[in-house]
Design an enzyme around this catalytic site. Structure first.
Site, PDB file in Angstrom:
ATOM      1  N   GLY A 397       0.822  -1.207   0.000  1.00 32.68           N
ATOM      2  CA  GLY A 397       0.000   0.000   0.000  1.00 32.68           C
ATOM      3  C   GLY A 397       0.856   1.257   0.000  1.00 32.68           C
ATOM      4  O   GLY A 397       0.539   2.254  -0.645  1.00 32.68           O
ATOM      5  N   ASP A 618      -0.538   0.049  13.026  1.00 33.51           N
ATOM      6  CA  ASP A 618      -0.181  -1.276  12.507  1.00 33.51           C
ATOM      7  C   ASP A 618      -0.033  -2.320  13.614  1.00 33.51           C
ATOM      8  O   ASP A 618       0.206  -3.495  13.346  1.00 33.51           O
ATOM      9  CB  ASP A 618       1.140  -1.195  11.722  1.00 33.51           C
ATOM     10  CG  ASP A 618       0.955  -0.446  10.402  1.00 33.51           C
ATOM     11  OD1 ASP A 618      -0.197  -0.336   9.939  1.00 33.51           O
ATOM     12  OD2 ASP A 618       1.959   0.035   9.847  1.00 33.51           O
TER      13      ASP A 618
HETATM   14  C1  S3P Z   1       2.448   3.784   6.316  1.00 37.25           C
HETATM   15  C2  S3P Z   1       1.319   4.388   6.784  1.00 37.25           C
HETATM   16  C3  S3P Z   1       0.203   3.667   7.423  1.00 37.25           C
HETATM   17  C4  S3P Z   1       0.611   2.252   7.824  1.00 37.25           C
HETATM   18  C5  S3P Z   1       1.384   1.546   6.749  1.00 37.25           C
HETATM   19  C6  S3P Z   1       2.646   2.322   6.416  1.00 37.25           C
HETATM   20  C7  S3P Z   1       3.503   4.609   5.689  1.00 37.25           C
HETATM   21  O1  S3P Z   1      -0.862   3.567   6.489  1.00 37.25           O
HETATM   22  O2  S3P Z   1      -0.529   1.495   8.158  1.00 37.25           O
HETATM   23  O3  S3P Z   1       1.733   0.247   7.159  1.00 37.25           O
HETATM   24  O4  S3P Z   1       4.617   4.104   5.499  1.00 37.25           O
HETATM   25  O5  S3P Z   1       3.225   5.778   5.397  1.00 37.25           O
HETATM   26  P1  S3P Z   1      -2.023   4.700   6.378  1.00 37.25           P
HETATM   27  O6  S3P Z   1      -1.420   5.916   5.847  1.00 37.25           O
HETATM   28  O7  S3P Z   1      -3.034   4.094   5.450  1.00 37.25           O
HETATM   29  O8  S3P Z   1      -2.520   4.849   7.765  1.00 37.25           O
END
Ligand code: S3P
Length: 737
Positions: A397, A618
């Site tokens: 993601g 997380d």
């Molecule tokens: C992350 C932000 C978080 C986290 C992901 C890593 C990042 O997600 O859950 O594992 O590296 O910016 P969200 O921005 O969707 O909260």
């Protein structure tokens, strides 16, 4: 097994024809295998070795009676053999061939029959060796190899199915392809390498001192030229039969060799390393695809199950792998910087490797990773090149959301896609602010991946109030802001991880942070730097919780990043009564770091303060396990974001914990968890790494074995989890399929 057909006539008893005949017999695919070869010795050998049932004395008579005819003769001979058979062929007879060029076979059939007959199904088994002749025949030759069929629009479905089943029964995987595409693909993957091997050996053999060269030529020469011992006539025929596609590939290859020659001549190390590192990554990627274990598209092919035995405690001192968020950003900013950035402690997990590969695809030379060390030859803020195709980011993601922002500011078009889990996650949260900046961004069905970005747009800075607390959205907008005219400002509803802000400053880019607002102006540049990635507090969490729930535990986690936007887990565990110390606190490259020692102490349930939620976002799967092991009730609210992570983490944890017999209720934005006993059971992790690891540590307090399915994605963030878990005393083992 019932036979597929009655009489199969194999014409040409070379390696392929002989091996197929032998496999047809051993799998009893037909009642009678008739073999024909111009060389009667080959037929006699075939009979003697039991490869064929009958040697065809009279080819035409056998052809007239055959149900299936396999033309296993050299590609150039196919036309003359077909011409010879033409007068006796019945319309119901199915004909196929094994030639490695398909265009000319189709052309020959057209020339002879007027149109390719519906029961003529061109085929090509991608198997073989440098050996030839019937004595090399091997009934297992096609097992786990691909066979490409290139049926035509008029092809008879029943005939295609029968030929496909014939190949499947001898162990092959059958694919279908268009004739022209087949010839193009084979020119690149088979014909070019064979011709190059012939050419290299011939070139070296012409030299005066060739005996010396061959005498001392060890592994490299031998590996590269093995196929130069293949059958010359066959390759002569292929060379002519697939002339235009092969010429095209030879030209592309010559241009590539010329580029390498120039780089060596002018001693351009970066260009040389670029060629070698890209090739090495691609080669490793291919071999992983072939063995079914790449981090990309075929990630789903592998499957891992964890089995965790009940009980135990944790002891020892360990360092968990590098921080995933910081690892991603080190590659992104290092690539955009002027100069060479050196990274240590880089997480060699599938997610951060997906980011690394994406930048290689965009022309950045990156050496490593080797034991966490990565060297990035930055191309400057405007130096990225259009990738050759869509960028595949697997499960990550962070890669897809941050890259969306960065790509919105590029001159070229791009597309980002991911695996099944990522393909269900919301992307409009980044597409919307990017569109407000003037970017052209399209998302797929329901606002999910793929994300398509049109390049060459002039971006305008915006002031963006984020509707959710998300560091990925914030970082995406800031990265687009690097390319926007004016000052981009992001306002957060609650503090989220600030690694992008910190690292931008580390690269010498001015970023303003005031309260819940972050701003930067576009048009600047980044200067290369050194980055030491601390251990990931999100990975350390599994061991912190492990020690917190199992009596007599005492564990120290070294060099863990304790950035204030990430320490929700420490605050929550302390509030629950756990005995946790931060030792040796220091700052490394702009990020605070400490060794964390945690010893068992009984836990109590709490209402988790909502301001801690984004700081521990997380860590909740593991914290749910801590809550089950605590006395009393733990209530989580304000955590609806958990529903759109790698899985719906509220649902996945509620379902799994109920299976173990725990007292838990899900709510739309959290859960109510009461301290309770856990038994054993079979858990679905929904391909979510953190769900899998959380249930593995639950075993420390469970009364029965916990079997956890779909654990392959643990490799996205914590490739050596099982080994480290075993080392400290968790009785978990992994079975891979
Ligand atoms: C992350 C932000 C978080 C986290 C992901 C890593 C990042 O997600 O859950 O594992 O590296 O910016 P969200 O921005 O969707 O909260």
């Amino acid at each position: 097994m019932r036979c597929l057909t009655d009489r199969v006539l194999v014409i040409g008893l070379g390696l392929i024809g002989g091996s197929l005949a032998s496999a047809l017999r051993s799998h009893r695919i037909c009642r009678t295998v008739i073999g024909y070869d111009r060389d009667s010795e080959e037929m006699a050998t075939g009979l003697r070795l039991g490869i064929i049932d009958v040697a065809a004395e009279d080819l035409l008579m056998e052809a007239a009676q055959a149900d299936v005819i396999v033309l296993a003769v050299p590609v150039k001979a196919i036309e003359s053999v077909l011409a010879e058979l033409l007068p006796v062929l019945r319309t119901e007879t199915i004909i196929t061939d094994v030639g490695s060029v398909k265009g000319n076979v189709v052309k020959s059939a057209k020339a002879l029959f007027g149109e390719v007959p519906p029961r003529f199904i061109p085929g090509h088994p991608i198997a073989g060796s440098e050996k030839s002749g019937i004595t090399a025949a091997d009934a297992t030759l096609f097992e786990h190899h691909k066979v490409i069929l290139t049926p035509l629009p008029q092809s008879d479905r029943e005939a295609v199915t029968l030929i496909a089943r014939m190949w499947q029964t001898v162990g092959a995987e059958v694919l279908q392809m268009d004739v022209a595409r087949h010839d193009e693909v084979l020119a690149a993957t088979s014909h070019l390498p064979h011709l190059l091997a012939f050419s290299l050996v011939d070139t070296l053999a012409r030299e005066q001192d060739c005996t010396e060269i061959f005498r001392y030529a060890a592994g490299g020469f031998r590996d590269f030229t093995r196929v130069a011992a293949s059958d010359p006539t066959m390759w002569h025929d292929i060379g002519l039969a697939n002339k235009s596609a092969i010429l095209q590939k030879i030209d592309e290859f010559s241009a590539g060799v010329q580029r390498l020659r120039d780089a060596i001549e002018t001693e351009e190390s970066q260009a040389m390393l670029g060629i070698f590192t890209r090739a090495k990554a691609a080669r490793e990627h291919f071999s992983k695809i072939l063995s079914g274990s790449a981090y990309t598209q075929n990630m789903k092919i592998k499957d891992a199950t964890f089995f965790a035995q009940p009980g135990g405690q944790v002891q020892g001192t360990i360092r968990v792998p590098g921080d995933k968020s910081i690892s991603h950003r080190s590659i992104m900013l290092g690539s955009l910087a002027d100069g060479t950035t050196e990274v240590t402690g880089f997480l060699e997990g599938e997610d951060s490797l997906a980011t690394l590969q994406a930048f290689r695809d965009m022309g950045v030379v990156i050496e490593g990773p080797h034991q966490g060390a990565v060297k990035i030859y930055g191309v400057g803020i405007h130096g990225l090149r259009q990738p050759p195709g869509p960028i595949y980011v697997g499960n990550s993601g962070t890669t897809i959301r941050l890259l969306s922002g960065l790509l919105a500011g590029q001159a070229f078009d791009s597309e980002l896609s991911g695996d099944a889990s990522l393909s269900k996650r919301p992307m409009e949260r980044v597409a919307k602010p990017l569109r407000l900046m003037g970017a052209q961004v399209e998302t797929g069905e329901n606002g999910c991946p793929p994300v398509k970005i049109k390049g060459g747009q002039a971006l305008q800075a915006i002031r963006y109030e984020m509707p959710m607390a998300s560091a990925q959205v914030k970082s995406c907008v800031m990265l687009a802001g690097l390319y926007a005219a004016g000052e981009t400002r992001v306002i957060e509803p609650a503090p989220t991880r600030d690694h992008t802000e910190r690292m931008l400053r580390g690269f010498g880019y001015a970023v303003d942070v005031a309260g819940n607002q972050v701003s930067l102006s576009g048009g600047g540049s980044l200067q290369a730097t050194k980055i030491d990635v601390p251990a990931d507090i999100s990975s350390a969490t599994f061991f912190m919780v492990a020690a917190a729930i199992s009596p007599d535990s005492d564990i120290t986690l070294e060099h863990v990043g304790i950035n204030p936007t990430r320490i929700g887990v420490i605050n929550i565990l302390r509030a629950m009564g756990s005995h946790l110390e931060l030792l040796n606190e220091r700052e490394v490259g702009g990020e605070p770091v400490a060794d964390i020692r945690i010893r068992y102490a009984p836990l109590k349930g709490i209402h988790i303060p909502e301001d801690q939620v984004p700081l521990a976002i997380d860590e909740f799967p593991a914290l749910f396990i801590a809550a089950v092991c605590a006395e009393g009730e733990t209530v989580l609210t304000g955590a609806e974001e958990l529903r759109v992570k790698e899985s719906d983490r509220i649902q996945a944890m509620v379902d799994g914990l109920k299976i173990l017999g725990a007292d838990i209720e899900g709510t739309p934005d959290g859960a109510i968890i009461r301290g309770s006993e856990m038994g054993g059971g079979v858990i679905e992790s929904h391909d979510d790494h953190r769900i899998a690891m959380s249930f593995a540590i639950a075993s420390l307090r469970a009364k029965g074995v916990i079997e956890i399915h779909e654990c392959a994605n643990v490799a996205t963030s914590f490739p050596n989890f099982v080994e480290l878990a075993q080392q400290v005393g968790i009785r978990v083992r992994k079975e891979e399929k």
